[in-house]
Design an enzyme around this catalytic site. Sequence first.
Site, PDB file in Angstrom:
ATOM      1  N   LEU A 131      -1.017  22.268 -17.014  1.00  0.00           N
ATOM      2  CA  LEU A 131      -2.067  21.643 -17.807  1.00  0.00           C
ATOM      3  C   LEU A 131      -1.373  20.884 -18.933  1.00  0.00           C
ATOM      4  O   LEU A 131      -0.378  21.365 -19.483  1.00  0.00           O
ATOM      5  CB  LEU A 131      -3.022  22.690 -18.406  1.00  0.00           C
ATOM      6  CG  LEU A 131      -3.906  23.487 -17.436  1.00  0.00           C
ATOM      7  CD1 LEU A 131      -4.726  24.518 -18.212  1.00  0.00           C
ATOM      8  CD2 LEU A 131      -4.818  22.572 -16.644  1.00  0.00           C
ATOM      9  N   ASP A 132      -1.884  19.699 -19.269  1.00  0.00           N
ATOM     10  CA  ASP A 132      -1.310  18.938 -20.379  1.00  0.00           C
ATOM     11  C   ASP A 132      -1.329  19.787 -21.651  1.00  0.00           C
ATOM     12  O   ASP A 132      -2.153  20.702 -21.805  1.00  0.00           O
ATOM     13  CB  ASP A 132      -2.115  17.661 -20.626  1.00  0.00           C
ATOM     14  CG  ASP A 132      -1.986  16.664 -19.491  1.00  0.00           C
ATOM     15  OD1 ASP A 132      -1.041  16.794 -18.689  1.00  0.00           O
ATOM     16  OD2 ASP A 132      -2.828  15.758 -19.397  1.00  0.00           O
ATOM     17  N   GLN A 133      -0.455  19.446 -22.577  1.00  0.00           N
ATOM     18  CA  GLN A 133      -0.343  20.190 -23.825  1.00  0.00           C
ATOM     19  C   GLN A 133      -1.692  20.365 -24.521  1.00  0.00           C
ATOM     20  O   GLN A 133      -2.038  21.458 -24.975  1.00  0.00           O
ATOM     21  CB  GLN A 133       0.632  19.492 -24.770  1.00  0.00           C
ATOM     22  CG  GLN A 133       0.780  20.191 -26.122  1.00  0.00           C
ATOM     23  CD  GLN A 133       1.816  19.525 -27.015  1.00  0.00           C
ATOM     24  OE1 GLN A 133       2.490  18.575 -26.611  1.00  0.00           O
ATOM     25  NE2 GLN A 133       1.958  20.013 -28.231  1.00  0.00           N
ATOM     26  N   THR A 182      -4.706  20.088 -23.201  1.00  0.00           N
ATOM     27  CA  THR A 182      -5.793  20.512 -22.314  1.00  0.00           C
ATOM     28  C   THR A 182      -5.843  22.034 -22.303  1.00  0.00           C
ATOM     29  O   THR A 182      -4.802  22.690 -22.170  1.00  0.00           O
ATOM     30  CB  THR A 182      -5.585  19.994 -20.879  1.00  0.00           C
ATOM     31  OG1 THR A 182      -5.582  18.560 -20.907  1.00  0.00           O
ATOM     32  CG2 THR A 182      -6.683  20.466 -19.954  1.00  0.00           C
ATOM     33  N   ARG A 193      -7.458  11.856 -17.114  1.00  0.00           N
ATOM     34  CA  ARG A 193      -7.480  10.960 -18.271  1.00  0.00           C
ATOM     35  C   ARG A 193      -7.312   9.501 -17.835  1.00  0.00           C
ATOM     36  O   ARG A 193      -7.989   8.602 -18.347  1.00  0.00           O
ATOM     37  CB  ARG A 193      -6.387  11.373 -19.253  1.00  0.00           C
ATOM     38  CG  ARG A 193      -6.569  12.796 -19.760  1.00  0.00           C
ATOM     39  CD  ARG A 193      -5.285  13.375 -20.343  1.00  0.00           C
ATOM     40  NE  ARG A 193      -4.903  12.693 -21.570  1.00  0.00           N
ATOM     41  CZ  ARG A 193      -3.727  12.893 -22.167  1.00  0.00           C
ATOM     42  NH1 ARG A 193      -2.835  13.725 -21.620  1.00  0.00           N
ATOM     43  NH2 ARG A 193      -3.440  12.250 -23.287  1.00  0.00           N
TER      44      ARG A 193
END
Length: 303
Positions: free
Chosen positions: A120-122, A124, A222
Amino acid sequence: MILKNIMQKRMGISRKLLSRLKMTDQGVMLNGQHVYVSTKVQAGDKLEIRMEREQSDDILPQVQQIDVIYEDQHLLIVNKKAGVIVHPTSGHYTDTLANGVVHYWQERGEKFRFRPVHRLDQDTSGVLAIAKNPYAHQHISEQMINHSVQKRYHAYVHHIPTVSQGRIEGAIDRDLIEPYMRVVTPDGYAAATRYQVLESFADRDIALVELELETGRTHQIRVHMKHIGCPLVGDRLYGYARPDKNLDVSTSISQLDQLAGRQALHAVELGFVHPVTGEEMLFQAPLPEDLANLDAELRGLEI
């Protein structure tokens, strides 16, 4: 039938893992005896595989509050906080989820290697699966490759999509000008995202959208939402929150981006078949406080 065929065809053990088991002391046991994988088997035989204990010696244990959703001897499912990087990277060796999980295991007297099944992105938040052994990691990874893992996200986006539900299909690759960003490009890697508008806030031109990933490209949600003209609220890389002197942003948009403080994206649900029991598992994470506050603001409620 020989043991090797049973392990590969029925248990789904990869060649790489099979090689590791062959090198592990008592890695392959048949009826309580250590055997070669070329051994013939018959109905009623009992097969056991034993994987060596591993730990992430290269990851510094750090005290963190780990929000555990589920745990057994094969899996650890956590609710990741926004702002936390999953795994140490160059120049960022501490304060990651890995540091906290390694400490969590250490305090319990357990030794496992940190193996996130996905990322998961930082910024998110939400459900994230960590495998405790290579067998579990292999099987869930294969489910992801076969698109049988259910990954569902909730996001707040600027502008209400003109079509309430649909499928965004657009190949993704690095931006040639800004390589840290991703763009939709014909020469990129195939990517598809399904979306559905759950709720519209017409007075703020905001929509709450549910999304499901068919593929797992970097920044996919995104990038795809920006591609259809609906960037995520608070997205500092792909949205209106990105510092840009040439970008004309209304006061209302700016206030909402500031309130979110990060991309308004939450991994709300993760489902897959348990690699050992074969049970269908479904894990959920409630909306975190920052996005709950954003939601309350959109509804005109007091925070």
